[in-house]
Design a protein around this motif. Structure first.
Motif, short mmCIF file in Angstrom:
data_model
loop_
_atom_site.label_atom_id
_atom_site.label_comp_id
_atom_site.label_asym_id
_atom_site.label_seq_id
_atom_site.Cartn_x
_atom_site.Cartn_y
_atom_site.Cartn_z
N LYS A 1 -12.75 -4.95 4.79
CA LYS A 1 -13.11 -3.62 4.29
C LYS A 1 -14.56 -3.34 4.65
CE LYS A 1 -13.34 -0.97 -0.05
NZ LYS A 1 -13.04 -0.97 -1.50
N LYS A 2 -14.80 -2.13 5.13
CA LYS A 2 -16.16 -1.76 5.51
C LYS A 2 -17.10 -1.75 4.31
CE LYS A 2 -19.01 1.93 7.37
NZ LYS A 2 -19.09 3.22 8.07
N GLY B 1 -4.72 0.33 1.91
CA GLY B 1 -5.23 1.16 0.83
C GLY B 1 -6.58 0.71 0.31
N ASN B 2 -7.30 1.64 -0.36
CA ASN B 2 -8.59 1.36 -0.97
C ASN B 2 -9.61 0.84 0.04
OD1 ASN B 2 -10.38 1.34 -3.18
ND2 ASN B 2 -9.98 -0.82 -3.60
N GLY C 1 0.79 -1.21 0.00
CA GLY C 1 0.00 0.00 0.00
C GLY C 1 0.83 1.27 0.00
N GLY C 2 2.14 1.17 -0.04
CA GLY C 2 3.00 2.35 -0.03
C GLY C 2 4.08 2.27 -1.08
N SER D 1 -10.16 -7.19 -4.26
CA SER D 1 -9.41 -7.51 -3.04
C SER D 1 -8.04 -6.82 -3.07
CB SER D 1 -9.22 -9.02 -2.94
OG SER D 1 -8.18 -9.44 -3.80
N PRO D 2 -7.26 -6.95 -2.01
CA PRO D 2 -5.91 -6.37 -2.02
C PRO D 2 -4.98 -6.92 -3.10
CG PRO D 2 -6.59 -6.76 0.23
CD PRO D 2 -7.63 -7.39 -0.64
N ASP D 3 -5.32 -8.08 -3.70
CA ASP D 3 -4.45 -8.59 -4.77
C ASP D 3 -4.83 -8.04 -6.15
OD1 ASP D 3 -6.57 -10.04 -5.87
OD2 ASP D 3 -5.75 -12.01 -5.40
#
Length: 335
Positions: free
Chosen positions: A82-83, A123-124, A4-5, A42-44
């Motif tokens: 994630k909300k 992130g996201n 995320g960075g 998703s994060p991927d």
């Protein structure tokens, strides 16, 4: 690896994900919830995250759960969340009770007894929520993730939910990056970074070894990067020492210690810029632009030819650097 960075090297130890279905939650048990696959990114980067929704008419917090057999050891379990409508996801196992994670603002809520918790922004809107604890004996235990509306409450409205992805249970005192599974446990080998035979690029007479680094966890284990001749007799070794929140610099020249200093910092899980300058009778250790220690006598190590994320001894002897590396530089003059 970005997380995320900004991109950086991520060096991790060997770990096994004991969850056999890390993201296929149809293989898990449901209590007062319904899970629907492939609902958002998703994060991927794929549309493969699951929507976990509270069943209509149920006001006791719903969950997903899975039984896992563990041994007596340190463990960490984690999930990405994630909300959507609900603000909290709640971790539970028989050792730690309920631990609340606010996935609306990325903060920790009530912490269950017996464990330490962490929430990390990916992130996201995605957060990785984890709990680490010590399993006192071999046991078969339920790992569960509950829905939550408010901190500390087991009562929720009978609608709404959260997105989830990538659950992991691993033996270790801190969580490592996700090891995807789809029907069996999976082991990721440890990361080892070494560059040998580069003596022509390294000046043994003088130079600087510089890195921008962060630890994965302040677990009081030695994690180092080094310049060496491939043995313990000549090396410059920098890294995290056995003392909490500390960075240590060690120089050995022809078997003799000429520099050994440990600096205590506030939090080794944050990035620090660490520089070590060396030449005959002039050694200095720098943290984030501040000179923290000097030695004004001693010989420099000879025949430096190996740059590695380990303790600088013979290959395979340990002290591997497990952490994050944004920069790793070797200068051939003492700046």
């Amino acid at each position: 690896y970005t997380g995320g960075g900004c991109p950086h090297i991520l060096a991790e130890p060997q770990r096994t994900n004991d969850i056999t279905y890390s993201s296929d939650f149809t293989q898990w048990g449901n209590a007062r919830t319904t899970d629907t696959a492939n609902q958002t990114i998703s994060p991927d980067g794929s549309v493969n995250a699951t929507y976990l929704e509270q069943n209509t008419g149920e006001t006791n917090a719903g969950s997903i759960y899975l039984n896992v057999t563990l041994i007596a050891a340190d463990y960490s379990f984690s999930i990405f969340a994630k909300k959507k409508e609900k603000d909290f996801i709640v971790a539970y196992d028989s050792n730690t009770n309920r631990t609340y994670f606010n996935i609306s603002n990325g903060t920790l809520g009530n912490n269950g007894s017996g464990g330490t918790s962490k929430i990390e922004d990916y992130g996201n809107g995605w957060y990785r929520c984890s709990v680490s604890y010590a399993e006192s004996s071999a046991a078969s235990t339920n790992i569960a993730w509950y829905l939550g509306d408010t901190n500390g409450s087991t009562t929720v409205t009978d609608s709404g939910g959260v997105y989830i992805y990538g659950c992991q249970v691993e033996e270790g005192s801190y969580p490592t990056s996700l090891i995807p599974t789809s029907g069996s446990t999976v082991t990721r080998n440890q990361d080892i970074f070494t560059r040998d035979g580069i003596g022509s690029l390294i000046n043994s007479t003088e130079g600087v070894l510089f890195a921008e680094i962060a630890d994965l966890s302040d677990d009081s284990t030695g994690k180092y990067y080094s310049l060496s001749d491939g043995t313990s007799s000549n090396r410059i070794r920098i890294g995290y020492s056995l003392t909490d929140n500390s960075i240590r610099a060690l120089v050995i020249s022809q078997g003799t210690n000429v520099f050994d200093y440990t600096y205590t910092t506030s939090n080794i899980e944050l990035f620090s810029k660490v520089a070590f300058s060396y030449k005959q009778d002039d050694f200095s250790f720098w943290i984030d632009g501040v000179k923290v220690h000097t030695v004004t006598s001693g010989n420099t190590p000879t025949a430096l030819s190996r740059l590695s994320l380990d303790d600088g001894k013979e290959v395979g002897t340990g002290g591997y650097f497990y952490g994050k590396v944004k920069q790793l530089q070797v200068y051939d003059t003492s700046l």
